[in-house]
Design an enzyme around this catalytic site. Structure first.
Site, PDB file in Angstrom:
ATOM      1  N   GLY A  10       0.820  -1.209   0.000  1.00 61.32           N
ATOM      2  CA  GLY A  10       0.000   0.000   0.000  1.00 61.32           C
ATOM      3  C   GLY A  10       0.855   1.261   0.000  1.00 61.32           C
ATOM      4  O   GLY A  10       2.089   1.199  -0.025  1.00 61.32           O
ATOM      5  N   ALA A  11       0.187   2.404   0.055  1.00 61.28           N
ATOM      6  CA  ALA A  11       0.879   3.689   0.104  1.00 61.28           C
ATOM      7  C   ALA A  11       1.728   3.776   1.371  1.00 61.28           C
ATOM      8  O   ALA A  11       1.293   3.355   2.444  1.00 61.28           O
ATOM      9  CB  ALA A  11      -0.151   4.827   0.082  1.00 61.28           C
ATOM     10  N   HIS A  50      12.659  11.130  -3.933  1.00 63.44           N
ATOM     11  CA  HIS A  50      13.164   9.835  -4.392  1.00 63.44           C
ATOM     12  C   HIS A  50      14.569   9.987  -4.972  1.00 63.44           C
ATOM     13  O   HIS A  50      15.450   9.190  -4.679  1.00 63.44           O
ATOM     14  CB  HIS A  50      12.229   9.225  -5.442  1.00 63.44           C
ATOM     15  CG  HIS A  50      11.128   8.409  -4.875  1.00 63.44           C
ATOM     16  ND1 HIS A  50      11.001   7.066  -5.119  1.00 63.44           N
ATOM     17  CD2 HIS A  50      10.086   8.737  -4.079  1.00 63.44           C
ATOM     18  CE1 HIS A  50       9.931   6.605  -4.500  1.00 63.44           C
ATOM     19  NE2 HIS A  50       9.351   7.593  -3.870  1.00 63.44           N
TER      20      HIS A  50
END
Length: 169
Positions: A10-11, A50
């Site tokens: 999931g997130a 990121h």
């Protein structure tokens, strides 16, 4: 065939961090194949975080739609990390492209790779039924894409609260 690993969850489950560590464990240098596009400031910020987390051992290839081409072009160079399948699917669907045919091509491409491939995807089917038709089509398509890619991959990991669990050895 090179080793292939699908990492789902999931997130904010820790998928990307786990995928980066897994990819670097397969070789000292790695290629990050990014499917995200910065269409708004919030997404630009996510992409920047990121990129800042990754070090000099990473080279980035942008492939918002042409994922199979990016994998083929980089095969044999280093382990690759694809982040992520659900953004790739979104890009295909929003451009009104054939996501089903593109998934068939992707599965064939993964099967033919010589160098390792680690693929991140989101597990989107565990929540409530979306209220609009596009979101329901996306949720259903993501589930199908994930299943088809998972069948092809050597391993599947599920990340939960920052902890990876190997679900397909």
């Amino acid at each position: 065939m090179g080793k292939s690993i699908l990492i789902t969850g999931g997130a904010r489950s820790g998928k990307s961090t786990h995928a980066e560590q897994t990819t670097l464990a397969l070789g000292p240098r790695a290629i990050y194949i990014a499917t995200a596009e910065a269409h708004d400031p919030e997404m630009a910020e996510r992409i920047a975080r990121h990129q800042a987390r990754r070090g000099a051992e990473w080279r980035t290839i942008s492939a918002p739609v042409e994922l199979s081409d990016a994998l083929d072009a980089s095969d044999g160079e280093a382990p690759r990390l694809v982040d992520c399948l659900t953004l790739w699917l979104s890009n295909l669907m929003l451009a009104d492209l054939d996501w089903d045919g593109a998934t068939d091509a992707l599965v064939r491409t993964i099967e033919a790779q010589r160098a390792p491939v680690v693929i991140v995807t989101n597990e989107v089917g565990a929540g409530i039924v979306p209220e609009n038709a596009l979101a329901r089509r996306f949720r259903d398509a993501a589930g199908l894409v994930n299943q088809r890619v998972a069948r092809m991959c050597d391993e599947v990991h599920l990340c939960v609260a920052g902890y990876p669990i190997k679900v397909k050895p």
